[in-house]
Design a protein around this motif. Structure first.
Motif, PDB file in Angstrom:
ATOM      1  N   TYR A 120      11.355  46.512  72.934  1.00  0.00           N
ATOM      2  CA  TYR A 120      12.105  46.285  74.171  1.00  0.00           C
ATOM      3  C   TYR A 120      13.501  46.858  74.070  1.00  0.00           C
ATOM      4  O   TYR A 120      14.139  46.776  73.026  1.00  0.00           O
ATOM      5  CB  TYR A 120      12.186  44.766  74.379  1.00  0.00           C
ATOM      6  CG  TYR A 120      12.966  44.349  75.586  1.00  0.00           C
ATOM      7  CD1 TYR A 120      12.531  44.668  76.871  1.00  0.00           C
ATOM      8  CD2 TYR A 120      14.140  43.618  75.458  1.00  0.00           C
ATOM      9  CE1 TYR A 120      13.247  44.260  77.987  1.00  0.00           C
ATOM     10  CE2 TYR A 120      14.856  43.204  76.569  1.00  0.00           C
ATOM     11  CZ  TYR A 120      14.398  43.540  77.828  1.00  0.00           C
ATOM     12  OH  TYR A 120      15.108  43.138  78.929  1.00  0.00           O
ATOM     13  N   GLU A 121      13.972  47.458  75.176  1.00  0.00           N
ATOM     14  CA  GLU A 121      15.380  47.869  75.222  1.00  0.00           C
ATOM     15  C   GLU A 121      15.907  47.755  76.657  1.00  0.00           C
ATOM     16  O   GLU A 121      15.135  47.747  77.616  1.00  0.00           O
ATOM     17  CB  GLU A 121      15.571  49.283  74.664  1.00  0.00           C
ATOM     18  CG  GLU A 121      14.971  50.378  75.503  1.00  0.00           C
ATOM     19  CD  GLU A 121      15.222  51.771  74.927  1.00  0.00           C
ATOM     20  OE1 GLU A 121      15.138  51.952  73.701  1.00  0.00           O
ATOM     21  OE2 GLU A 121      15.480  52.683  75.745  1.00  0.00           O
ATOM     22  N   GLU A 122      17.232  47.638  76.759  1.00  0.00           N
ATOM     23  CA  GLU A 122      17.873  47.570  78.080  1.00  0.00           C
ATOM     24  C   GLU A 122      18.850  48.726  78.186  1.00  0.00           C
ATOM     25  O   GLU A 122      19.479  49.095  77.205  1.00  0.00           O
ATOM     26  CB  GLU A 122      18.653  46.257  78.216  1.00  0.00           C
ATOM     27  CG  GLU A 122      17.760  45.052  78.331  1.00  0.00           C
ATOM     28  CD  GLU A 122      18.556  43.750  78.421  1.00  0.00           C
ATOM     29  OE1 GLU A 122      19.794  43.798  78.335  1.00  0.00           O
ATOM     30  OE2 GLU A 122      17.915  42.710  78.557  1.00  0.00           O
ATOM     31  N   LYS A 128      20.865  46.936  85.568  1.00  0.00           N
ATOM     32  CA  LYS A 128      20.313  46.867  84.217  1.00  0.00           C
ATOM     33  C   LYS A 128      18.817  47.188  84.287  1.00  0.00           C
ATOM     34  O   LYS A 128      18.111  46.600  85.099  1.00  0.00           O
ATOM     35  CB  LYS A 128      20.508  45.454  83.660  1.00  0.00           C
ATOM     36  CG  LYS A 128      20.246  45.421  82.183  1.00  0.00           C
ATOM     37  CD  LYS A 128      20.574  44.185  81.428  1.00  0.00           C
ATOM     38  CE  LYS A 128      20.739  42.887  82.048  1.00  0.00           C
ATOM     39  NZ  LYS A 128      20.808  41.733  81.204  1.00  0.00           N
ATOM     40  N   LYS A 134      15.255  47.284  82.351  1.00  0.00           N
ATOM     41  CA  LYS A 134      14.571  46.758  81.176  1.00  0.00           C
ATOM     42  C   LYS A 134      13.372  47.650  80.869  1.00  0.00           C
ATOM     43  O   LYS A 134      12.589  47.950  81.765  1.00  0.00           O
ATOM     44  CB  LYS A 134      14.097  45.332  81.453  1.00  0.00           C
ATOM     45  CG  LYS A 134      15.223  44.396  81.813  1.00  0.00           C
ATOM     46  CD  LYS A 134      14.664  43.075  82.257  1.00  0.00           C
ATOM     47  CE  LYS A 134      15.797  42.084  82.470  1.00  0.00           C
ATOM     48  NZ  LYS A 134      15.284  40.750  82.803  1.00  0.00           N
ATOM     49  N   MET A 175       8.465  41.199  83.817  1.00  0.00           N
ATOM     50  CA  MET A 175       9.310  41.196  82.616  1.00  0.00           C
ATOM     51  C   MET A 175       9.635  39.766  82.175  1.00  0.00           C
ATOM     52  O   MET A 175      10.689  39.524  81.610  1.00  0.00           O
ATOM     53  CB  MET A 175      10.602  41.986  82.849  1.00  0.00           C
ATOM     54  CG  MET A 175      10.386  43.464  82.911  1.00  0.00           C
ATOM     55  SD  MET A 175      10.298  44.142  81.249  1.00  0.00           S
ATOM     56  CE  MET A 175       9.976  45.849  81.609  1.00  0.00           C
ATOM     57  N   MET A 180      13.742  37.777  76.342  1.00  0.00           N
ATOM     58  CA  MET A 180      12.967  38.942  75.906  1.00  0.00           C
ATOM     59  C   MET A 180      11.542  38.806  76.416  1.00  0.00           C
ATOM     60  O   MET A 180      11.008  37.686  76.435  1.00  0.00           O
ATOM     61  CB  MET A 180      12.982  38.996  74.372  1.00  0.00           C
ATOM     62  CG  MET A 180      11.904  39.835  73.865  1.00  0.00           C
ATOM     63  SD  MET A 180      11.993  40.587  72.258  1.00  0.00           S
ATOM     64  CE  MET A 180      13.595  40.980  71.872  1.00  0.00           C
TER      65      MET A 180
END
Ligand code: SF4
Ligand code: SF4
Length: 178
Positions: free
Chosen positions: A135-137, A9, A11, A115, A121
């Motif tokens: 923010y995005e993953e 994942k 971030k 992070m 978040m």
């Protein structure tokens, strides 16, 4: 059977410098979250995000602390975007010998954005009221190569500052005491 690569994942914090108003809420919450004990103090000098502010030239650039650099680079970059000229090093994320940003003020150890480990978040994103930070993953295939961890990076910085032998002697002395 086909070899399936592991996914990780990733971030991502997106920065929209045009929206940043230089309020520095991101610096305050980052330094406060990383204080020991947590939230016991705030000091932007300990923040892992720094906002380059030049109100007279309408320049506000949030920059995240990235990797530690042993040596300062010999070249310098100057950027002109929408007619605004940005200083050398303005967009660089490295903690390096040529500047004071992204170094723990007392010990000089490099700081790096983590992070906000453990938080759902990143807190700087949460506290930015004007959406200059979002923010995005996403998922990516995992690379084979191993990266040095925070402990290794910290030790490398200490070894560069005091010499490897001195660090090893100190650790040996401490382990005898313990
Ligand atoms: S909180 Fe947002 S608007 Fe305020 S300085 Fe940080 S990035 Fe800029
Ligand atoms: S994501 Fe967390 S650690 Fe990174 S700069 Fe923002 S507040 Fe600091």
């Amino acid at each position: 059977m086909k070899d399936e690569k592991k996914k990780k994942k990733v971030k991502v914090i997106k920065i929209n410098a045009d929206k940043c108003n230089g309020c520095r809420a991101c610096e305050m919450i980052c330094s406060s979250f990383h204080a020991a004990p947590k939230y016991s103090s705030n000091n932007p000098a300990r923040s892992r995000i720094r906002v380059i502010r030049e109100p007279l030239r309408d320049i506000y650039v949030p920059v995240y602390a990235g990797e530690y650099a042993v040596a300062e680079c010999t070249g310098r970059d100057k950027y002109t975007i929408d007619g605004k000229e940005y200083e050398e090093c303005a967009f660089c994320r490295a903690s390096c010998p040529s500047r004071s940003e992204f170094k723990e003020p007392d010990s000089g150890l490099p700081l790096k954005c983590d992070m906000c480990e453990g938080e759902e978040m990143p807190l700087c994103v949460k506290w930015c009221q004007v959406d200059a930070l979002t923010y995005e993953e996403r998922e990516e295939e995992e690379a084979e190569e191993e990266k040095p961890g925070d402990v290794e990076t910290g030790l490398e910085a200490l070894a560069n500052k005091y010499g490897l032998q001195k660090i090893m002697d100190t650790v040996a002395r401490m382990s005898q005491k313990g």
